[in-house]
Design an enzyme around this catalytic site. Structure first.
Site, PDB file in Angstrom:
ATOM      1  N   GLU A   1      -0.091  -0.357  -9.650  1.00 63.05           N
ATOM      2  CA  GLU A   1      -1.545  -0.509  -9.561  1.00 63.05           C
ATOM      3  C   GLU A   1      -2.218   0.816  -9.218  1.00 63.05           C
ATOM      4  OE1 GLU A   1      -5.011  -3.162  -7.318  1.00 63.05           O
ATOM      5  OE2 GLU A   1      -2.897  -3.716  -7.105  1.00 63.05           O
TER       6      GLU A   1
ATOM      7  N   ASP B   1      -7.818  -0.844 -10.913  1.00 65.58           N
ATOM      8  CA  ASP B   1      -8.754  -1.337  -9.904  1.00 65.58           C
ATOM      9  C   ASP B   1      -9.946  -0.400  -9.793  1.00 65.58           C
ATOM     10  OD1 ASP B   1     -10.143  -2.139  -7.643  1.00 65.58           O
ATOM     11  OD2 ASP B   1      -8.436  -2.064  -6.291  1.00 65.58           O
TER      12      ASP B   1
ATOM     13  N   LYS C   1       0.836  -1.176   0.000  1.00 64.16           N
ATOM     14  CA  LYS C   1       0.000   0.000   0.000  1.00 64.16           C
ATOM     15  C   LYS C   1       0.881   1.240   0.000  1.00 64.16           C
ATOM     16  CE  LYS C   1      -3.833  -2.105  -0.254  1.00 64.16           C
ATOM     17  NZ  LYS C   1      -4.642  -1.967  -1.481  1.00 64.16           N
TER      18      LYS C   1
ATOM     19  N   LYS D   1     -13.270  -6.709  -8.146  1.00 63.20           N
ATOM     20  CA  LYS D   1     -13.895  -6.809  -6.830  1.00 63.20           C
ATOM     21  C   LYS D   1     -15.382  -7.123  -7.035  1.00 63.20           C
ATOM     22  CE  LYS D   1     -10.871  -3.903  -3.991  1.00 63.20           C
ATOM     23  NZ  LYS D   1      -9.739  -3.617  -4.868  1.00 63.20           N
TER      24      LYS D   1
ATOM     25  N   ASP E   1       0.546  -0.590  -4.991  1.00 63.50           N
ATOM     26  CA  ASP E   1      -0.842  -0.157  -5.159  1.00 63.50           C
ATOM     27  C   ASP E   1      -1.038   1.199  -4.514  1.00 63.50           C
ATOM     28  OD1 ASP E   1      -3.535   0.080  -5.515  1.00 63.50           O
ATOM     29  OD2 ASP E   1      -4.095  -1.468  -4.069  1.00 63.50           O
TER      30      ASP E   1
END
Length: 368
Positions: free
Chosen positions: A218, A241, A165, A265, A193
């Site tokens: 990402e 994403d 992250k 997701k 990400d």
């Protein structure tokens, strides 16, 4: 068969690590989860859950899930849960948007169809395409050395794919990526990400600074156009994403060569029916997927496992075992991680049974 009632429970999900932090300093310590039950006149019930990643990640929040369910439930009474397309058309006509509220209804109906037919959901989704599913581990945002230490820790538990992250200060993020990549072998995967956390100039700095590293980038920026701009500036493999939130954005991404991988997701796109369609288009287009959900516990983990296990291995980049991130178990029979992999239950439906002693009293009950 007809739907006779819709019930929902609110469940707090504390984190094993205490706090989960991602871009721009956003964090969650206790997730607000919603577990849903669809009852039928045949005595068969289906279950699902929807757990947004806090209120500031996607256009969704936990109270909105339950408010959306209250809006949808009266329109579902009397409908056949086996007619999945009609269920989805009914929901889309009754409530515009709000996929996180619609997803648990759709998933619970898949659970019912599996129980009626005696088949696992992965069979209904196209059949078993792999024996088990490779998992990735999300590494909460911390100073570089602490994030690298967490990568090393989770390697001992069998993970070989890691999602750092980032999305903070570019200098710190460059150090985070370098520290984590340094301890990984050539057969291990690292994703950086940003969760939309960089501006375009910050993203440009980071991708240039890590250009020689084996790392996936990402969702660096907020908008599709910004991400496409960064995609064109780097040779690093690229994951989208947050901007892939439905069929329309997936088709746009494919048409503009905007990504190498997507993060699919299930609740973000409205449930298994729509996720399966997007999955099949990705497979036909040669685009692998991280198959997961914004968050959840046992029921969400089982749902992820069924969709991932019905996806060919070469297109299933990774799945997520969210039940290992939280301290509360909401259902029995859910997949359990074994050396960085998990397997969907081979029982009918999702193969899980809610722990009603954990769920407590429903916060929503609508019946005919």
């Amino acid at each position: 068969m007809q739907i006779t009632a819709v019930r929902a429970w609110q469940v707090d999900l504390p984190l094993v690590e205490g706090r989960y932090t991602w871009s721009d300093g956003r964090y969650v310590e206790v997730f607000d989860d919603t577990v849903v039950e669809i009852q039928t006149d045949a005595g068969i019930c289906g279950y699902a859950e929807s757990c947004p990643l806090g209120p500031a990640y996607l256009p969704a929040h936990a109270l909105g899930v339950r408010a959306g369910l209250a809006e949808l439930a009266p329109h579902l009474i009397g409908k056949d849960p086996q007619n999945l397309n009609e269920i989805n058309r009914t929901m889309d006509a009754a409530l515009l948007g709000h996929p996180h509220a619609k997803a648990p209804v759709d998933i619970a109906c898949w659970d019912i169809v599996g129980k009626v037919t005696g088949l696992p959901v992965y069979t209904l989704l196209g059949g078993q395409a792999q024996d088990d599913v490779a998992l990735y581990r999300a590494i909460s945002q911390l100073p570089p050395d602490e994030m690298a230490a967490n990568v090393a820790k989770y390697r001992t538990e069998g993970y070989r794919r890691f999602q750092l992250k980032v999305g903070g200060d570019p200098n710190d993020d460059i150090a985070r990526i370098r520290a984590a990549r340094q301890i990984l072998g050539g057969d291990e995967v690292l994703l950086a990400d940003a969760n939309t956390g960089w501006t375009r100039h910050e993203a440009a700095r980071v991708v240039s600074a890590v250009e020689e590293l084996d790392v996936y980038i990402e969702q660096p920026c907020t908008t599709f156009a910004e991400c496409l701009s960064i995609r064109r500036r780097t040779s690093r493999p690229f994951v989208l994403d947050e901007t892939i939130d439905g069929l329309d954005t997936l088709l746009r991404g494919l048409a503009e060569d905007a990504m190498d991988v997507i993060n699919l997701k299930i609740s973000k796109v409205g449930g298994l029916t729509k996720a399966r369609l997007m999955r099949d288009i990705c497979v036909a287009s040669g685009v692998p997927m991280i198959i997961e959900d914004p968050w959840g516990s046992d029921i969400a983990t089982a749902t992820i496992a069924h969709l991932a296990q019905s996806t060919p291995d070469e297109f299933n980049f990774a799945g997520t075992d969210f039940n290992s991130y939280v301290t509360v178990s909401t259902a029995a029979g859910a997949p359990q991680r074994q050396m960085g992999r998990m397997k969907a239950p081979d029982r009918a439906g999702l193969g899980v049974e809610p722990r009603f002693e954990v769920l407590g009293d429903p916060v929503l009950e609508v019946s005919g």
